[in-house]
Enzyme design. Structure first.
Site, PDB file in Angstrom:
ATOM      1  N   GLY A 171     -12.445 -39.343  22.289  1.00 25.38           N
ATOM      2  CA  GLY A 171     -13.608 -40.182  22.004  1.00 25.38           C
ATOM      3  C   GLY A 171     -13.842 -40.475  20.544  1.00 25.38           C
ATOM      4  O   GLY A 171     -14.944 -40.888  20.175  1.00 25.38           O
ATOM      5  N   GLY A 172     -12.854 -40.277  19.689  1.00 21.80           N
ATOM      6  CA  GLY A 172     -13.029 -40.591  18.279  1.00 21.80           C
ATOM      7  C   GLY A 172     -13.184 -42.078  18.041  1.00 21.80           C
ATOM      8  O   GLY A 172     -12.782 -42.902  18.878  1.00 21.80           O
ATOM      9  N   ASN A 177      -3.598 -43.397  21.420  1.00 22.54           N
ATOM     10  CA  ASN A 177      -3.677 -41.934  21.475  1.00 22.54           C
ATOM     11  C   ASN A 177      -2.413 -41.301  22.048  1.00 22.54           C
ATOM     12  O   ASN A 177      -2.059 -40.184  21.685  1.00 22.54           O
ATOM     13  CB  ASN A 177      -4.872 -41.500  22.312  1.00 22.54           C
ATOM     14  CG  ASN A 177      -6.115 -41.196  21.501  1.00 22.54           C
ATOM     15  OD1 ASN A 177      -6.942 -40.407  21.911  1.00 22.54           O
ATOM     16  ND2 ASN A 177      -6.254 -41.814  20.340  1.00 22.54           N
ATOM     17  N   ASN A 196      -7.342 -35.637  26.838  1.00 19.98           N
ATOM     18  CA  ASN A 196      -7.526 -35.103  25.492  1.00 19.98           C
ATOM     19  C   ASN A 196      -8.999 -35.227  25.106  1.00 19.98           C
ATOM     20  O   ASN A 196      -9.562 -36.310  25.183  1.00 19.98           O
ATOM     21  CB  ASN A 196      -6.641 -35.878  24.517  1.00 19.98           C
ATOM     22  CG  ASN A 196      -6.898 -35.530  23.067  1.00 19.98           C
ATOM     23  OD1 ASN A 196      -7.044 -36.400  22.228  1.00 19.98           O
ATOM     24  ND2 ASN A 196      -6.952 -34.255  22.750  1.00 19.98           N
ATOM     25  N   ARG A 253      -7.187 -48.003  14.047  1.00 24.06           N
ATOM     26  CA  ARG A 253      -8.379 -47.347  14.562  1.00 24.06           C
ATOM     27  C   ARG A 253      -9.650 -47.914  13.923  1.00 24.06           C
ATOM     28  O   ARG A 253     -10.667 -48.093  14.595  1.00 24.06           O
ATOM     29  CB  ARG A 253      -8.297 -45.835  14.300  1.00 24.06           C
ATOM     30  CG  ARG A 253      -7.228 -45.103  15.102  1.00 24.06           C
ATOM     31  CD  ARG A 253      -7.701 -44.808  16.499  1.00 24.06           C
ATOM     32  NE  ARG A 253      -8.847 -43.952  16.561  1.00 24.06           N
ATOM     33  CZ  ARG A 253      -8.846 -42.692  16.984  1.00 24.06           C
ATOM     34  NH1 ARG A 253      -7.727 -42.123  17.381  1.00 24.06           N
ATOM     35  NH2 ARG A 253      -9.966 -41.986  17.042  1.00 24.06           N
ATOM     36  N   HIS A 256      -6.442 -31.041  16.614  1.00 19.50           N
ATOM     37  CA  HIS A 256      -7.058 -31.573  17.838  1.00 19.50           C
ATOM     38  C   HIS A 256      -6.155 -32.542  18.589  1.00 19.50           C
ATOM     39  O   HIS A 256      -6.395 -32.832  19.742  1.00 19.50           O
ATOM     40  CB  HIS A 256      -8.363 -32.268  17.445  1.00 19.50           C
ATOM     41  CG  HIS A 256      -9.271 -32.593  18.588  1.00 19.50           C
ATOM     42  ND1 HIS A 256      -9.694 -31.655  19.505  1.00 19.50           N
ATOM     43  CD2 HIS A 256      -9.854 -33.767  18.975  1.00 19.50           C
ATOM     44  CE1 HIS A 256     -10.492 -32.226  20.390  1.00 19.50           C
ATOM     45  NE2 HIS A 256     -10.591 -33.502  20.099  1.00 19.50           N
ATOM     46  N   TRP A 257      -5.127 -33.048  17.926  1.00 19.47           N
ATOM     47  CA  TRP A 257      -4.216 -34.036  18.513  1.00 19.47           C
ATOM     48  C   TRP A 257      -2.889 -33.401  18.883  1.00 19.47           C
ATOM     49  O   TRP A 257      -1.844 -33.796  18.387  1.00 19.47           O
ATOM     50  CB  TRP A 257      -3.964 -35.158  17.509  1.00 19.47           C
ATOM     51  CG  TRP A 257      -4.874 -36.324  17.603  1.00 19.47           C
ATOM     52  CD1 TRP A 257      -5.910 -36.525  18.462  1.00 19.47           C
ATOM     53  CD2 TRP A 257      -4.822 -37.482  16.764  1.00 19.47           C
ATOM     54  NE1 TRP A 257      -6.503 -37.725  18.216  1.00 19.47           N
ATOM     55  CE2 TRP A 257      -5.864 -38.332  17.186  1.00 19.47           C
ATOM     56  CE3 TRP A 257      -4.011 -37.868  15.710  1.00 19.47           C
ATOM     57  CZ2 TRP A 257      -6.108 -39.565  16.579  1.00 19.47           C
ATOM     58  CZ3 TRP A 257      -4.245 -39.088  15.104  1.00 19.47           C
ATOM     59  CH2 TRP A 257      -5.279 -39.929  15.545  1.00 19.47           C
TER      60      TRP A 257
END
Length: 289
Positions: free
Chosen positions: A34-35, A43, A102, A182, A263-264
């Site tokens: 959700g970034g 993603n 994710n 992004r 986080h990725w």
């Protein structure tokens, strides 16, 4: 090998959901985080080809992102996401599918499995949201994410700092063109006016926060869906302690945690991620033998 992607838009509950698709075989739905400026294909850019060699890979833009509807019910965000992705499965004629999620997408996948376990074959959850969120203060990464549209509003510098500081272990590895992609998506006027990921507010805020903490859902202990939980030890958005928490709460969970990973995981450790997911989804679970 590069797999050809086809692009589609279907209508779910009167709203558009965009998805890309590649490969053939058992259906695997990849749900992104959700970034700001996130989308399914961006993603999972390092995973689609590898997974499509074995599976029918379906990569939607989550509600609020990309080319899908820019609207999420803030009273129950994870429930709303789960309903829309279940509706996508309905539109595709899929009784069941494996779900790979994710962060935000992980929360959606887990909520969908809790609400309708018969629709989910297996779960892969990478640093999922909604894990222990009412137990202690939020991380610096989550605070930064939620503040992106506040203050002076979105900016490329703000986004670059967030991604390179909080989403990955090695910020220098993130190319400028990914930041540009992004950022362009993050300033869509509809998204700026109505950010999909935000702090709950108003008289129902506390109820929403508790609803979004999936570890407080009593159904979790009875969920029989085989689950592979993947977590970067250096995750600065969702606390790595969530990995052991899920392992202890879910009856059929396995946990893999990796060092020097943020986080990725699917982006930073793509080769390992692709191998683990392919093996987990492609073979009978240890719980099924």
């Amino acid at each position: 090998m590069t797999t050809a992607l086809t692009e589609h838009t279907v209508t779910v509950a009167g709203k558009p959901i965009f998805f890309a698709e590649a490969g053939a075989g058992p259906a695997v739905v990849l749900l992104h985080g959700g970034g700001p400026g996130a989308s399914g294909v961006s993603n999972y850019a390092r995973n689609i080809d590898a997974l499509a060699q074995h599976f029918r890979v379906i990569v939607p833009d989550m509600p609020g992102y990309g080319r899908s509807v820019k609207e999420v019910d803030q009273r129950d965000p994870f429930g709303c996401l789960a309903d829309m992705i279940r509706g996508l499965l309905d539109e595709l004629g899929l009784d069941t599918a494996h779900l790979v999620g994710n962060s935000y997408g992980g929360a959606c996948a887990l909520r969908l499995a809790l609400d309708t376990p018969a629709r989910v074959g297996k779960l892969v959850l990478m640093g999922p949201g909604g894990i222990g969120t009412t137990r202690g203060a939020p991380t610096a990464g989550l605070k930064t994410l939620l503040a992106y549209y506040g203050g002076d509003g979105p900016s490329r510098d703000k986004l670059a700092s967030f991604i390179r500081t909080y989403l990955v272990y090695d910020g220098a590895a993130v190319p400028d063109d990914l930041i540009d992609l992004r950022y362009a998506a993050s300033i869509d006027p509809e998204v700026v006016a109505n950010p999909p990921l935000r702090r709950p507010s108003g008289p129902t805020a506390l109820r929403t926060l508790w609803r979004m903490d999936l570890t407080r859902d009593s159904r979790l202990a009875d969920l029989q869906t085989p689950a592979l939980v993947l977590w970067g030890r250096d995750d600065k958005v969702n606390k790595p302690a969530g990995g052991p928490m899920l392992l202890n709460l879910m009856p059929n969970a396995e946990l893999v945690m990796t060092s020097r990973t943020g986080h990725w995981m699917q982006w930073e450790r793509a080769e390992l991620f692709n191998r683990l997911v392919t093996e987990f989804l492609g073979k009978p679970s240890v719980f099924e033998q």
